[in-house]
Design an enzyme around this catalytic site. Structure first.
Site, PDB file in Angstrom:
ATOM      1  N   ASN A   9       0.896  -1.208   0.083  1.00  0.00           N
ATOM      2  CA  ASN A   9       0.056  -0.066  -0.072  1.00  0.00           C
ATOM      3  C   ASN A   9       1.115   1.180   0.089  1.00  0.00           C
ATOM      4  O   ASN A   9       1.526   1.597   1.009  1.00  0.00           O
ATOM      5  CB  ASN A   9      -0.784   0.153   1.335  1.00  0.00           C
ATOM      6  CG  ASN A   9      -1.725   1.146   1.446  1.00  0.00           C
ATOM      7  OD1 ASN A   9      -1.797   2.105   0.483  1.00  0.00           O
ATOM      8  ND2 ASN A   9      -2.461   1.415   2.405  1.00  0.00           N
ATOM      9  N   LYS A  11       0.062   4.158  -0.282  1.00  0.00           N
ATOM     10  CA  LYS A  11      -0.581   5.506   0.440  1.00  0.00           C
ATOM     11  C   LYS A  11      -0.172   6.543  -0.694  1.00  0.00           C
ATOM     12  O   LYS A  11      -0.167   6.493  -1.942  1.00  0.00           O
ATOM     13  CB  LYS A  11      -0.009   5.689   1.545  1.00  0.00           C
ATOM     14  CG  LYS A  11      -0.148   4.403   2.504  1.00  0.00           C
ATOM     15  CD  LYS A  11       0.079   4.503   4.065  1.00  0.00           C
ATOM     16  CE  LYS A  11      -0.149   3.009   4.970  1.00  0.00           C
ATOM     17  NZ  LYS A  11      -0.093   3.260   6.368  1.00  0.00           N
ATOM     18  N   HIS A  94      -9.498   1.148   4.592  1.00  0.00           N
ATOM     19  CA  HIS A  94      -8.390   1.389   5.119  1.00  0.00           C
ATOM     20  C   HIS A  94      -8.619   2.199   6.186  1.00  0.00           C
ATOM     21  O   HIS A  94      -9.346   3.376   6.431  1.00  0.00           O
ATOM     22  CB  HIS A  94      -7.090   1.951   4.338  1.00  0.00           C
ATOM     23  CG  HIS A  94      -5.825   1.799   5.072  1.00  0.00           C
ATOM     24  ND1 HIS A  94      -5.457   2.950   6.071  1.00  0.00           N
ATOM     25  CD2 HIS A  94      -4.760   0.955   4.938  1.00  0.00           C
ATOM     26  CE1 HIS A  94      -4.352   2.636   6.279  1.00  0.00           C
ATOM     27  NE2 HIS A  94      -3.896   1.360   5.763  1.00  0.00           N
ATOM     28  N   GLU A  96      -6.886   4.670   7.702  1.00  0.00           N
ATOM     29  CA  GLU A  96      -6.748   6.075   7.363  1.00  0.00           C
ATOM     30  C   GLU A  96      -7.991   6.564   6.745  1.00  0.00           C
ATOM     31  O   GLU A  96      -8.329   8.046   6.853  1.00  0.00           O
ATOM     32  CB  GLU A  96      -5.555   6.087   6.499  1.00  0.00           C
ATOM     33  CG  GLU A  96      -4.384   6.011   7.379  1.00  0.00           C
ATOM     34  CD  GLU A  96      -3.110   5.407   6.905  1.00  0.00           C
ATOM     35  OE1 GLU A  96      -2.755   5.574   5.377  1.00  0.00           O
ATOM     36  OE2 GLU A  96      -2.035   4.936   7.645  1.00  0.00           O
ATOM     37  N   GLU A 166      -5.706  -5.054  10.095  1.00  0.00           N
ATOM     38  CA  GLU A 166      -4.726  -4.151  10.591  1.00  0.00           C
ATOM     39  C   GLU A 166      -5.036  -3.380  11.835  1.00  0.00           C
ATOM     40  O   GLU A 166      -5.812  -2.416  11.784  1.00  0.00           O
ATOM     41  CB  GLU A 166      -4.705  -3.219   9.311  1.00  0.00           C
ATOM     42  CG  GLU A 166      -4.499  -3.646   8.040  1.00  0.00           C
ATOM     43  CD  GLU A 166      -3.571  -2.432   6.988  1.00  0.00           C
ATOM     44  OE1 GLU A 166      -2.379  -2.868   6.916  1.00  0.00           O
ATOM     45  OE2 GLU A 166      -4.398  -1.584   6.892  1.00  0.00           O
ATOM     46  N   GLY A 172       2.188   2.302  10.791  1.00  0.00           N
ATOM     47  CA  GLY A 172       3.025   3.319  10.794  1.00  0.00           C
ATOM     48  C   GLY A 172       3.839   3.615  12.044  1.00  0.00           C
ATOM     49  O   GLY A 172       4.458   4.574  12.367  1.00  0.00           O
ATOM     50  N   SER A 212       3.130  -2.483  10.262  1.00  0.00           N
ATOM     51  CA  SER A 212       4.780  -2.533  10.644  1.00  0.00           C
ATOM     52  C   SER A 212       4.913  -3.590  10.207  1.00  0.00           C
ATOM     53  O   SER A 212       6.107  -4.292  10.953  1.00  0.00           O
ATOM     54  CB  SER A 212       4.874  -2.157  11.648  1.00  0.00           C
ATOM     55  OG  SER A 212       4.675  -0.667  12.240  1.00  0.00           O
TER      56      SER A 212
HETATM   57  P1  13P Z   1       2.893   0.179   7.694  1.00  0.00           P
HETATM   58  O1  13P Z   1       3.361  -1.032   7.016  1.00  0.00           O
HETATM   59  O2  13P Z   1       3.653   1.483   7.062  1.00  0.00           O
HETATM   60  O3  13P Z   1       2.718   0.165   9.209  1.00  0.00           O
HETATM   61  O4  13P Z   1       1.439   0.518   7.188  1.00  0.00           O
HETATM   62  C1  13P Z   1       0.416  -0.569   7.293  1.00  0.00           C
HETATM   63  C2  13P Z   1      -0.541  -0.129   6.322  1.00  0.00           C
HETATM   64  O5  13P Z   1      -1.376   0.661   6.751  1.00  0.00           O
HETATM   65  C3  13P Z   1      -1.117  -0.884   5.128  1.00  0.00           C
HETATM   66  O6  13P Z   1      -2.199  -0.732   4.568  1.00  0.00           O
END
Ligand code: 13P
Length: 248
Positions: A9, A11, A94, A96, A166, A172, A212
């Site tokens: 991803n 982002k 997601h 976010e 997740e 993150g 992560s």
């Molecule tokens: P990170 O791997 O940066 O923690 O992000 C995970 C994520 O949100 C994947 O969609």
């Protein structure tokens, strides 16, 4: 029995030129991959990513899509449009998007239905916040988020979806769920699907861990029986890191 699926991803990162460069570097590194390999890129990069991925097994996905076929929805992209541009996967719901853009369990359901009906595989994200885990609600919340997202799908459609567990506190942050925590919660999600749609359906659904995940912890997570893959944020931006997760 289930083919693992490792998805990146990206982002809100990269230009078309940077996408091309990364994918060209990635291609030789994932030639022998035994899992499905997906990169979910900003929609604007789909064209460059598709071109760069030509001749490889890398599939291209996006990070969101609207549920209507077409119409007066300024700024949105439909599943039919994305499919016509060669998109095979879409991350849906997601955390976010839930946190910053008003995504709800109901709109996650609408988007997931639209994806499936247009031949796009939804990667449906579920996950609890820190205080919810500490309060002891993780299992009931994951059951609710998962079954609400699948509402209205046939058993055959449910078999095709990918779910990404997740935990929000692991995204993150550098904090990862332990192998056992991730395995246990994914087991709870699969059991909920089994209760509603039957074990044969639940056994087909691929459920990823995300939060992560990186070259260091991928082997341990992927060795867990319930974990069928990963949704990778930060570690999907560099070809070398991502290829190490793909070749867990
Ligand atoms: P990170 O791997 O940066 O923690 O992000 C995970 C994520 O949100 C994947 O969609």
């Amino acid at each position: 029995m289930r083919t693992p699926i490792i998805a990146g991803n990206w982002k809100m990162n990269k230009t078309p030129a940077e996408a091309t460069e990364m994918i060209q570097a990635l291609k030789p590194l994932v030639k022998e991959a035994k899992c499905t390999v997906v990169l979910c890129v900003p929609a604007l990069l789909v064209h460059a990513a598709k071109q760069a991925a030509r001749g490889s097994k890398i599939k291209i996905g996006v990070q969101n899509m609207h549920w209507k076929e077409s119409g007066a929805y300024t700024g949105e992209l439909s599943a039919a449009m994305l499919k016509a541009c060669g998109v095979d996967y879409a991350i849906i719901g997601h955390s976010e998007r839930r946190q910053y853009f008003g995504e709800t369990d109901e709109t996650v359901n609408l988007r997931s239905l639209a994806a499936i009906r247009n031949g796009i595989t939804p990667i449906i994200c579920v996950g609890e916040r820190k205080e919810q885990r500490e309060g002891g609600y993780t299992n009931s919340l994951m059951e609710y988020q998962t079954l609400t997202a699948l509402n209205g799908m046939t058993a055959d459609e449910v078999k095709k979806v990918v779910i990404a567990y997740e935990p929000v506190w692991a995204i993150g942050t550098g904090l990862t769920a332990t192998d056992e925590q991730a395995n246990e919660t994914i087991g709870v999600i699969r059991a909920a699907i089994a209760r509603k749609y039957g074990k044969r359906v639940a056994d087909k659904v691929r459920i990823q861990y995300g939060g992560s995940m990186n070259p260091k912890n991928a082997t341990g997570l992927m060795a867990q029986p319930e974990i069928d893959g990963g949704l990778i944020g930060g570690a999907s931006l560099k070809a070398e890191d991502f290829s190490k997760v793909v070749n867990f």
